[in-house]
Design an enzyme around this catalytic site. Sequence first.
Site, PDB file in Angstrom:
ATOM      1  N   GLY B 113      48.356  47.458  37.718  1.00 47.10           N
ATOM      2  CA  GLY B 113      48.725  46.662  36.531  1.00 47.10           C
ATOM      3  C   GLY B 113      48.850  47.601  35.368  1.00 47.10           C
ATOM      4  O   GLY B 113      48.114  48.552  35.201  1.00 47.10           O
ATOM      5  N   ARG B 177      51.780  47.980  43.231  1.00 47.47           N
ATOM      6  CA  ARG B 177      50.475  47.875  43.868  1.00 47.47           C
ATOM      7  C   ARG B 177      50.258  48.363  45.314  1.00 47.47           C
ATOM      8  O   ARG B 177      49.102  47.990  46.096  1.00 47.47           O
ATOM      9  CB  ARG B 177      50.199  46.365  43.987  1.00 47.47           C
ATOM     10  CG  ARG B 177      50.051  45.841  42.463  1.00 47.47           C
ATOM     11  CD  ARG B 177      49.249  44.515  42.362  1.00 47.47           C
ATOM     12  NE  ARG B 177      49.357  44.274  40.964  1.00 47.47           N
ATOM     13  CZ  ARG B 177      48.217  44.510  40.137  1.00 47.47           C
ATOM     14  NH1 ARG B 177      47.103  45.251  40.580  1.00 47.47           N
ATOM     15  NH2 ARG B 177      48.354  44.115  38.634  1.00 47.47           N
ATOM     16  N   ASP B 207      40.356  51.118  39.840  1.00 44.33           N
ATOM     17  CA  ASP B 207      39.093  51.604  40.674  1.00 44.33           C
ATOM     18  C   ASP B 207      39.914  51.861  42.335  1.00 44.33           C
ATOM     19  O   ASP B 207      39.701  52.658  42.944  1.00 44.33           O
ATOM     20  CB  ASP B 207      38.127  50.595  40.690  1.00 44.33           C
ATOM     21  CG  ASP B 207      38.614  49.237  41.049  1.00 44.33           C
ATOM     22  OD1 ASP B 207      39.750  48.902  40.949  1.00 44.33           O
ATOM     23  OD2 ASP B 207      37.525  48.266  41.436  1.00 44.33           O
ATOM     24  N   ASP B 208      40.645  50.731  42.755  1.00 41.38           N
ATOM     25  CA  ASP B 208      41.201  51.277  43.915  1.00 41.38           C
ATOM     26  C   ASP B 208      42.315  52.388  43.799  1.00 41.38           C
ATOM     27  O   ASP B 208      42.274  53.088  45.014  1.00 41.38           O
ATOM     28  CB  ASP B 208      42.283  49.868  44.096  1.00 41.38           C
ATOM     29  CG  ASP B 208      41.365  48.879  44.845  1.00 41.38           C
ATOM     30  OD1 ASP B 208      40.199  48.862  45.024  1.00 41.38           O
ATOM     31  OD2 ASP B 208      41.919  47.732  45.114  1.00 41.38           O
ATOM     32  N   LYS B 234      42.513  54.079  34.172  1.00 42.02           N
ATOM     33  CA  LYS B 234      43.198  53.080  33.687  1.00 42.02           C
ATOM     34  C   LYS B 234      42.912  51.612  34.084  1.00 42.02           C
ATOM     35  O   LYS B 234      42.763  51.348  35.343  1.00 42.02           O
ATOM     36  CB  LYS B 234      44.940  53.254  33.934  1.00 42.02           C
ATOM     37  CG  LYS B 234      45.640  51.937  33.722  1.00 42.02           C
ATOM     38  CD  LYS B 234      46.421  51.516  34.822  1.00 42.02           C
ATOM     39  CE  LYS B 234      45.752  50.861  35.949  1.00 42.02           C
ATOM     40  NZ  LYS B 234      46.373  49.872  36.806  1.00 42.02           N
ATOM     41  N   THR B 235      42.579  50.901  33.243  1.00 44.34           N
ATOM     42  CA  THR B 235      42.611  49.245  33.404  1.00 44.34           C
ATOM     43  C   THR B 235      42.056  48.677  32.384  1.00 44.34           C
ATOM     44  O   THR B 235      41.083  48.902  31.783  1.00 44.34           O
ATOM     45  CB  THR B 235      41.536  48.959  34.674  1.00 44.34           C
ATOM     46  OG1 THR B 235      41.222  47.547  34.474  1.00 44.34           O
ATOM     47  CG2 THR B 235      40.222  49.549  34.366  1.00 44.34           C
ATOM     48  N   ASP B 237      40.807  45.888  32.190  1.00 42.16           N
ATOM     49  CA  ASP B 237      39.722  45.130  32.448  1.00 42.16           C
ATOM     50  C   ASP B 237      38.225  45.911  32.157  1.00 42.16           C
ATOM     51  O   ASP B 237      37.338  45.067  32.008  1.00 42.16           O
ATOM     52  CB  ASP B 237      39.538  44.892  34.222  1.00 42.16           C
ATOM     53  CG  ASP B 237      40.741  44.172  34.626  1.00 42.16           C
ATOM     54  OD1 ASP B 237      41.636  43.593  33.848  1.00 42.16           O
ATOM     55  OD2 ASP B 237      41.115  44.068  35.809  1.00 42.16           O
ATOM     56  N   LYS B 274      40.388  19.289  14.733  1.00 42.19           N
ATOM     57  CA  LYS B 274      40.595  18.472  15.908  1.00 42.19           C
ATOM     58  C   LYS B 274      40.689  18.565  17.227  1.00 42.19           C
ATOM     59  O   LYS B 274      40.448  17.820  18.028  1.00 42.19           O
ATOM     60  CB  LYS B 274      41.651  17.388  15.427  1.00 42.19           C
ATOM     61  CG  LYS B 274      42.883  18.060  15.489  1.00 42.19           C
ATOM     62  CD  LYS B 274      44.117  16.970  14.909  1.00 42.19           C
ATOM     63  CE  LYS B 274      45.496  17.709  15.161  1.00 42.19           C
ATOM     64  NZ  LYS B 274      46.395  17.018  14.722  1.00 42.19           N
ATOM     65  N   TYR B 275      40.443  19.906  17.564  1.00 38.81           N
ATOM     66  CA  TYR B 275      40.682  20.371  18.872  1.00 38.81           C
ATOM     67  C   TYR B 275      39.633  21.476  19.116  1.00 38.81           C
ATOM     68  O   TYR B 275      39.251  22.316  18.372  1.00 38.81           O
ATOM     69  CB  TYR B 275      42.174  21.079  19.117  1.00 38.81           C
ATOM     70  CG  TYR B 275      43.319  20.057  19.135  1.00 38.81           C
ATOM     71  CD1 TYR B 275      43.367  19.224  19.747  1.00 38.81           C
ATOM     72  CD2 TYR B 275      44.365  20.596  18.356  1.00 38.81           C
ATOM     73  CE1 TYR B 275      44.516  18.250  20.002  1.00 38.81           C
ATOM     74  CE2 TYR B 275      45.364  19.670  18.363  1.00 38.81           C
ATOM     75  CZ  TYR B 275      45.290  18.736  19.273  1.00 38.81           C
ATOM     76  OH  TYR B 275      46.501  17.781  19.145  1.00 38.81           O
ATOM     77  N   MET B 282      42.505  37.183  30.860  1.00 36.90           N
ATOM     78  CA  MET B 282      42.343  38.079  31.871  1.00 36.90           C
ATOM     79  C   MET B 282      41.402  38.974  31.992  1.00 36.90           C
ATOM     80  O   MET B 282      40.619  39.059  31.229  1.00 36.90           O
ATOM     81  CB  MET B 282      43.808  38.927  31.798  1.00 36.90           C
ATOM     82  CG  MET B 282      44.325  39.422  33.153  1.00 36.90           C
ATOM     83  SD  MET B 282      45.835  40.182  32.490  1.00 36.90           S
ATOM     84  CE  MET B 282      46.987  39.299  33.724  1.00 36.90           C
ATOM     85  N   GLY B 283      41.199  39.677  33.119  1.00 36.88           N
ATOM     86  CA  GLY B 283      40.038  40.760  33.322  1.00 36.88           C
ATOM     87  C   GLY B 283      39.556  40.533  34.550  1.00 36.88           C
ATOM     88  O   GLY B 283      38.328  41.116  35.099  1.00 36.88           O
ATOM     89  N   ARG B 284      40.046  40.195  35.594  1.00 36.26           N
ATOM     90  CA  ARG B 284      39.618  39.972  37.125  1.00 36.26           C
ATOM     91  C   ARG B 284      38.187  39.608  37.297  1.00 36.26           C
ATOM     92  O   ARG B 284      37.826  38.707  36.652  1.00 36.26           O
ATOM     93  CB  ARG B 284      39.975  41.275  37.731  1.00 36.26           C
ATOM     94  CG  ARG B 284      41.160  42.122  37.754  1.00 36.26           C
ATOM     95  CD  ARG B 284      42.262  41.108  38.824  1.00 36.26           C
ATOM     96  NE  ARG B 284      42.093  41.796  40.285  1.00 36.26           N
ATOM     97  CZ  ARG B 284      42.818  42.689  40.459  1.00 36.26           C
ATOM     98  NH1 ARG B 284      43.386  43.549  39.553  1.00 36.26           N
ATOM     99  NH2 ARG B 284      42.613  43.413  41.615  1.00 36.26           N
ATOM    100  N   GLU B 343      38.682  35.115  33.211  1.00 33.80           N
ATOM    101  CA  GLU B 343      39.420  35.002  34.536  1.00 33.80           C
ATOM    102  C   GLU B 343      38.355  34.762  35.746  1.00 33.80           C
ATOM    103  O   GLU B 343      38.713  34.038  36.397  1.00 33.80           O
ATOM    104  CB  GLU B 343      40.397  35.911  34.585  1.00 33.80           C
ATOM    105  CG  GLU B 343      41.332  35.735  35.611  1.00 33.80           C
ATOM    106  CD  GLU B 343      42.433  37.000  35.723  1.00 33.80           C
ATOM    107  OE1 GLU B 343      43.596  36.609  35.573  1.00 33.80           O
ATOM    108  OE2 GLU B 343      42.065  38.185  36.001  1.00 33.80           O
ATOM    109  N   GLY B 452      48.686  41.452  26.805  1.00 35.68           N
ATOM    110  CA  GLY B 452      48.107  42.498  26.293  1.00 35.68           C
ATOM    111  C   GLY B 452      48.234  43.660  27.131  1.00 35.68           C
ATOM    112  O   GLY B 452      47.820  44.655  26.760  1.00 35.68           O
TER     113      GLY B 452
END
Lengths: 577, 577
Positions: B113, B177, B207-208, B234-235, B237, B274-275, B282-284, B343, B452
């Site tokens: 990613g 991937r 990592d992979d 790189k990630t 996450d 009101k909400y 994201m972030g596995r 996530e 992001g």
Amino acid sequence: MAGGILTQVAPTPQAHQNGTKRAHPPSSAKDVSAYSELQTERLEYKPALPPVLCSPLSLKQGGATTSAEHPDQIKALFPNLYGKPNVHIVADPQGKAEAHTESVKIGVVLSGGQAPGGHNVISGLYDYLQVHNPGSTLYGFRGGPAGVMNCKVVELHADFIYPYRNQGGFDIIGSGRDKIESPEQFLQAEETVKKLDLDGLVVIGGDDSNTNAAVLAEYFLSRNVKTKVIGCPKTIDGDLKCKEVPISFGFDTACKIYSEMIGNIMLDAKSAAKYYHFVRLMGRAASHITLECAFQTRPNIALIGEEVAEKNQSLCDVVNSMCDVICKRAEADKNYGVVLIPEGLIDFIPEVHHLISELNDITAAEEGPVLPDGAWREKLGDNSRGLFNSFPRAIQEMLLLERDPHGNVQVSKIEMEKLLIDMVTTELKSRKAAGHFKGKFNAQPHFFGYEGRCGLPTNFDATYCYALGFVAGALLDQGQTGLISSVGNLAAPSNEWTVGGTNLTTLMCVEKRKGKNKPVIKKAMTELNGAPFLQFAEQRDRWAVEDCYRCPGPIQFHGPSAEKSNFTLVLEQGGLQ
Amino acid sequence: MAGGILTQVAPTPQAHQNGTKRAHPPSSAKDVSAYSELQTERLEYKPALPPVLCSPLSLKQGGATTSAEHPDQIKALFPNLYGKPNVHIVADPQGKAEAHTESVKIGVVLSGGQAPGGHNVISGLYDYLQVHNPGSTLYGFRGGPAGVMNCKVVELHADFIYPYRNQGGFDIIGSGRDKIESPEQFLQAEETVKKLDLDGLVVIGGDDSNTNAAVLAEYFLSRNVKTKVIGCPKTIDGDLKCKEVPISFGFDTACKIYSEMIGNIMLDAKSAAKYYHFVRLMGRAASHITLECAFQTRPNIALIGEEVAEKNQSLCDVVNSMCDVICKRAEADKNYGVVLIPEGLIDFIPEVHHLISELNDITAAEEGPVLPDGAWREKLGDNSRGLFNSFPRAIQEMLLLERDPHGNVQVSKIEMEKLLIDMVTTELKSRKAAGHFKGKFNAQPHFFGYEGRCGLPTNFDATYCYALGFVAGALLDQGQTGLISSVGNLAAPSNEWTVGGTNLTTLMCVEKRKGKNKPVIKKAMTELNGAPFLQFAEQRDRWAVEDCYRCPGPIQFHGPSAEKSNFTLVLEQGGLQ
């Protein structure tokens, strides 16, 4: 008196932190020590007022006016306001304006959805009073128009306002969507302004709120209530504008926030080369936000609701034309892309519009919950039933379950991007079976809305709003009522901006609402023969197949991108030709 | 040779636009004339290298190393790499490094990613070669590891790289991937590096991908292939880190983009009152992004998956504790708020995890589509069936329909924020009936992910990545292999950063995947006794009931906020105590 006015009245953080240091901040003041670095930095930003506002000023009146449509009906509804001239604020070198130095009492209310810059309208108004009417009192009505009716009010003094300068949100006094409508409510409002002895009321809102401002102004005139009413043009949707009001505040910031996200997603689409991203954008009926974001980012497809309606396109037509682009891109081995969809699209497709109004009637008559598989489906017309049956279940449920307090379908809650993904997927499958599509199609839905309404205002919105508030103060000071604060020539630097007030009835027409003729401010829709749409139409075929993606990135407050306004404004003002 | 190196090698836009002006840019070069003002401005940014990298350099070796876990198995899998020392890059005043001035051939690949900063790793690597190995060739493999296997390659020269300097995205060469896994695929990779005569290969990935880099390095050593392999962390996450690699690149930028949006939504929540906004991030698996965004914005609730798992909470437990906060806020008349949801949460709730693995087994055995109401439900265990039946239909459909190519539920596509809204609504209704909740509850769901991954990298990520790439070049130049480029002391200014390489096997353990023991880089989860979580745990009760909202605003490239890194990094490095 000219020049240096702002440094005189706008408290600097130094003055605030050192000069008026307290062990405990007053209970009403927001704690700025919790602010992020950028929030803190923005407190120091000094919006540059147009020079005319830095000198003694007076008014120049224009000619008689008329309404946008239905002049006879508007005249009947607004006998006092109709036809009154617009006014220009001009420098008055003889200093006649010095007559207006008595202290006054002014109220201000934020109405409707948030838009970046609202706090600066209030600080501009406050600063006007400090300079021209020292000793005045500024009241903020809490929670929108309901605060006017219930007299929920707070006095806005320098310490109270300071933490909100150049900040996003409407949290200084909150906002609300109530309307002052019934005779009882008008009486309540009258009681409030009398109780507070208000000389003026500034209504910061969109088309409905400014209509309400005009009605209030007329009402107070008819009742000999001294309170004058001035509106300010707020809405991220960009659909409240006219010749004298080239843009509503918040549109610039909101579009840039959405465009930052869209630009990022575009690079993701191109880098991963496996998804179409379908991005639905807030913006109610008109497609201004989608069009501006299209200029900012150059997507492969951007749907413009007004064009869909003009061409009388069906949902299938829309889907087919999207599939044509996707197939063409697949031929170039591009199985990715970005599609922009205006929130209001659903209202512009005649068959969908018709289905929704049938649904509203039917479900109003049903008792208990209406489920997708119920017998009520038989009551739908053939076309509507076919359309409803063709929708995925999740969309059927949204159409049945997401209802506003009046029982109507909440169009803004329909995840149109998911419906379109579903329909495009189906159409592409059949094209693939017929050998007309050899690519892949996977899609990700997005909706950008709330993210853009409370961002830190851009330098443009911060400066524009500050001027709007300052002008509102000046118009009240000059005894004006029923006007909307108007800042013109906005595509030029702020030292060339013109300022004045526009008779609110000039923006009005009459519409039937709930069976009654009501005065409304005519929504400014995307003009299909206007410069922005024409430019877009000229470029979109190239954007569709080539990757012309443009990433505006995050809003900057320094550097070359910080002083840019937006494409829509510049094109409408005759620039970028 | 020290100092001034960068101005010597990094082409300035002026040089590019004037010095090497062409009628037509080379076909491989991206057209920068289409860039936004900010993209153009960022092309000129010069990341400041740690001073040690600006002088002739040499290596200092550390002691023997071991793996994160299972040393015997890792040693057996990596007989050549296991135990080799980590290295530090140090200045070499005697200029010994001058020996390494022959030209080399290096390949680089982006894997997995997108994360902001990838382009700067490549430009840092390129600039290293320009300074230390003039005349070298840098190849970029297109579309990720598949490009290595199929030898899809492009030569990266100065003009090619220039338009990507400090820009987001991985679009310079794309990513993918695919994994190099089977014996045939290793042979393909070997053929490619031999064909291109590569001295080195830099793998930019998570990592992979870094595991894959280590396996490739080991494989090449065992086959006497000269190509050395270096990884880069790189990630977005943030789950690839260790003592020597304090953070993975992209985390800083992605968290700040999400936090900008969250901060805006917070002001909207407070202004409209009101909400509740439920924001899934994201972030596995790991909850690092949620935790960092919590520090940046101070939400009312932030769920941390690792804590939910540690406390063995059920979905009901999670919902109940959220409802407790909502009820407490309602007592203070606050019927609004912001909730952050990682996530990966769904994987951390034991009962949900169990349901999903049952679903995976059952649906794998079914023929044809599996519909929510099918008879297969009887095959679920009692707990799982009860849980499944309790879900709203839309969630049931997601669990059944959103499947990856292996037929497994795609956890990332489950709209957990909607499930939680649904469950909270139900629980609050029953509390209201029992008189324990007197407020209102309306919620808006959000998911922030793709927004992001391709933003313009922050100054931190731009500088960090540039150093990572430069270091990767240096490590290859020193004949190193099987290391991950490591830049340390990152909470300090870049002139105090340390640089070196960490044996990839020190990050490894063995996990069972598809029934086989596989070496993997152990994911760095949120440590519940680490400084960030402890700080969060100390503050969250106050954040829950008070409105401590903090709005970081858009990422700035100038001004006081531009040089800040992130809370997680600073806390983990011992700061902000």
